[in-house]
Scaffold this motif. Structure first.
Motif, PDB file in Angstrom:
ATOM      1  N   GLN A   3       0.816  -1.210   0.000  1.00 49.33           N
ATOM      2  CA  GLN A   3       0.000   0.000   0.000  1.00 49.33           C
ATOM      3  C   GLN A   3       0.854   1.265   0.000  1.00 49.33           C
ATOM      4  N   VAL A   4       2.146   1.134   0.185  1.00 50.33           N
ATOM      5  CA  VAL A   4       3.051   2.271   0.226  1.00 50.33           C
ATOM      6  C   VAL A   4       3.525   2.565  -1.188  1.00 50.33           C
ATOM      7  N   SER A   5       3.442   3.835  -1.597  1.00 48.76           N
ATOM      8  CA  SER A   5       3.845   4.162  -2.959  1.00 48.76           C
ATOM      9  C   SER A   5       5.363   4.141  -3.119  1.00 48.76           C
ATOM     10  N   GLU A   6       6.094   4.552  -2.079  1.00 50.91           N
ATOM     11  CA  GLU A   6       7.550   4.535  -2.146  1.00 50.91           C
ATOM     12  C   GLU A   6       8.096   3.763  -0.968  1.00 50.91           C
ATOM     13  N   LEU A   7       9.077   2.926  -1.234  1.00 50.53           N
ATOM     14  CA  LEU A   7       9.750   2.199  -0.170  1.00 50.53           C
ATOM     15  C   LEU A   7      10.904   3.052   0.340  1.00 50.53           C
ATOM     16  N   PRO A   8      11.296   2.866   1.585  1.00 52.66           N
ATOM     17  CA  PRO A   8      12.430   3.643   2.086  1.00 52.66           C
ATOM     18  C   PRO A   8      13.712   3.226   1.380  1.00 52.66           C
ATOM     19  N   ALA A   9      14.684   4.127   1.397  1.00 53.35           N
ATOM     20  CA  ALA A   9      16.003   3.758   0.887  1.00 53.35           C
ATOM     21  C   ALA A   9      16.562   2.677   1.801  1.00 53.35           C
ATOM     22  N   VAL A  10      17.248   1.716   1.221  1.00 53.09           N
ATOM     23  CA  VAL A  10      17.751   0.578   1.986  1.00 53.09           C
ATOM     24  C   VAL A  10      18.579   1.048   3.181  1.00 53.09           C
ATOM     25  N   HIS A  11      19.482   1.992   2.968  1.00 52.23           N
ATOM     26  CA  HIS A  11      20.370   2.427   4.054  1.00 52.23           C
ATOM     27  C   HIS A  11      19.698   3.396   5.027  1.00 52.23           C
ATOM     28  N   ASP A  12      18.442   3.744   4.787  1.00 53.32           N
ATOM     29  CA  ASP A  12      17.677   4.549   5.750  1.00 53.32           C
ATOM     30  C   ASP A  12      16.953   3.660   6.748  1.00 53.32           C
ATOM     31  N   THR A  13      17.138   2.360   6.642  1.00 52.03           N
ATOM     32  CA  THR A  13      16.445   1.389   7.483  1.00 52.03           C
ATOM     33  C   THR A  13      17.487   0.548   8.205  1.00 52.03           C
ATOM     34  N   GLU A  43      17.858  -6.383  -2.169  1.00 51.22           N
ATOM     35  CA  GLU A  43      18.704  -5.199  -1.995  1.00 51.22           C
ATOM     36  C   GLU A  43      19.137  -5.061  -0.539  1.00 51.22           C
ATOM     37  N   PHE A  44      18.210  -5.295   0.356  1.00 50.63           N
ATOM     38  CA  PHE A  44      18.461  -5.163   1.782  1.00 50.63           C
ATOM     39  C   PHE A  44      19.539  -6.143   2.233  1.00 50.63           C
ATOM     40  N   VAL A  45      19.377  -7.401   1.872  1.00 53.76           N
ATOM     41  CA  VAL A  45      20.336  -8.435   2.275  1.00 53.76           C
ATOM     42  C   VAL A  45      21.685  -8.212   1.585  1.00 53.76           C
ATOM     43  N   ASP A  46      21.657  -7.858   0.315  1.00 53.01           N
ATOM     44  CA  ASP A  46      22.905  -7.594  -0.409  1.00 53.01           C
ATOM     45  C   ASP A  46      23.695  -6.448   0.223  1.00 53.01           C
ATOM     46  N   ALA A  47      22.990  -5.526   0.873  1.00 54.01           N
ATOM     47  CA  ALA A  47      23.643  -4.403   1.551  1.00 54.01           C
ATOM     48  C   ALA A  47      24.226  -4.821   2.901  1.00 54.01           C
ATOM     49  N   GLY A  48      24.000  -6.071   3.304  1.00 50.69           N
ATOM     50  CA  GLY A  48      24.546  -6.567   4.556  1.00 50.69           C
ATOM     51  C   GLY A  48      23.747  -6.173   5.782  1.00 50.69           C
ATOM     52  N   LEU A  49      22.498  -5.780   5.584  1.00 46.33           N
ATOM     53  CA  LEU A  49      21.643  -5.354   6.696  1.00 46.33           C
ATOM     54  C   LEU A  49      20.853  -6.543   7.233  1.00 46.33           C
ATOM     55  N   PRO A  50      20.481  -6.495   8.519  1.00 44.22           N
ATOM     56  CA  PRO A  50      19.775  -7.631   9.124  1.00 44.22           C
ATOM     57  C   PRO A  50      18.330  -7.737   8.643  1.00 44.22           C
ATOM     58  N   MET A  51      17.929  -8.964   8.360  1.00 46.61           N
ATOM     59  CA  MET A  51      16.570  -9.237   7.889  1.00 46.61           C
ATOM     60  C   MET A  51      16.077 -10.513   8.532  1.00 46.61           C
ATOM     61  N   LEU A  52      14.851 -10.504   9.023  1.00 43.24           N
ATOM     62  CA  LEU A  52      14.207 -11.677   9.600  1.00 43.24           C
ATOM     63  C   LEU A  52      12.940 -11.955   8.810  1.00 43.24           C
ATOM     64  N   GLY A  53      12.796 -13.166   8.328  1.00 48.12           N
ATOM     65  CA  GLY A  53      11.594 -13.567   7.616  1.00 48.12           C
ATOM     66  C   GLY A  53      10.878 -14.663   8.381  1.00 48.12           C
ATOM     67  N   ILE A  54       9.598 -14.456   8.648  1.00 43.92           N
ATOM     68  CA  ILE A  54       8.780 -15.426   9.367  1.00 43.92           C
ATOM     69  C   ILE A  54       7.667 -15.888   8.438  1.00 43.92           C
ATOM     70  N   CYS A  55       7.548 -17.194   8.275  1.00 43.94           N
ATOM     71  CA  CYS A  55       6.529 -17.811   7.432  1.00 43.94           C
ATOM     72  C   CYS A  55       6.675 -17.304   5.991  1.00 43.94           C
ATOM     73  N   LEU A  56       5.725 -16.550   5.488  1.00 42.54           N
ATOM     74  CA  LEU A  56       5.827 -16.001   4.133  1.00 42.54           C
ATOM     75  C   LEU A  56       7.095 -15.170   3.988  1.00 42.54           C
ATOM     76  N   GLY A  57       7.486 -14.472   5.034  1.00 40.75           N
ATOM     77  CA  GLY A  57       8.706 -13.666   4.976  1.00 40.75           C
ATOM     78  C   GLY A  57       9.931 -14.509   4.665  1.00 40.75           C
ATOM     79  N   ALA A  58      10.017 -15.701   5.231  1.00 40.62           N
ATOM     80  CA  ALA A  58      11.131 -16.606   4.937  1.00 40.62           C
ATOM     81  C   ALA A  58      11.047 -17.106   3.494  1.00 40.62           C
TER      82      ALA A  58
END
Length: 74
Positions: A3-13, A43-58
């Protein structure tokens, strides 16, 4: 996220948690936001930032790197 028109920049998260949903990770026809979400996750993972996926997220995490196969359809 769809529902969000723009996603945040990867390094802003500082981290990303992706939860579940009723769809499958590759249900792009009925959920057209999924390719955009998979690209963001990659993009997030390639940038070396932490990501957790649960169920569908994984599943989305695996699909972002072409490592997901929908076993239910085989």
């Amino acid at each position: 996220m769809y529902q969000v028109s723009e996603l945040p920049a990867v390094h802003d998260t500082g981290g990303l948690v992706v939860m579940g949903g009723p769809m499958g990770a590759l249900d792009d026809v009925t959920h057209p936001q999924l390719p955009r979400e998979r690209n963001f996750i990659k993009e997030f993972v390639d940038a070396g930032l932490p990501m957790l996926g649960i169920c569908l997220g994984a599943q989305l995490l695996a699909a972002s790197f072409d490592l997901y196969e929908n076993q239910a359809s085989t």
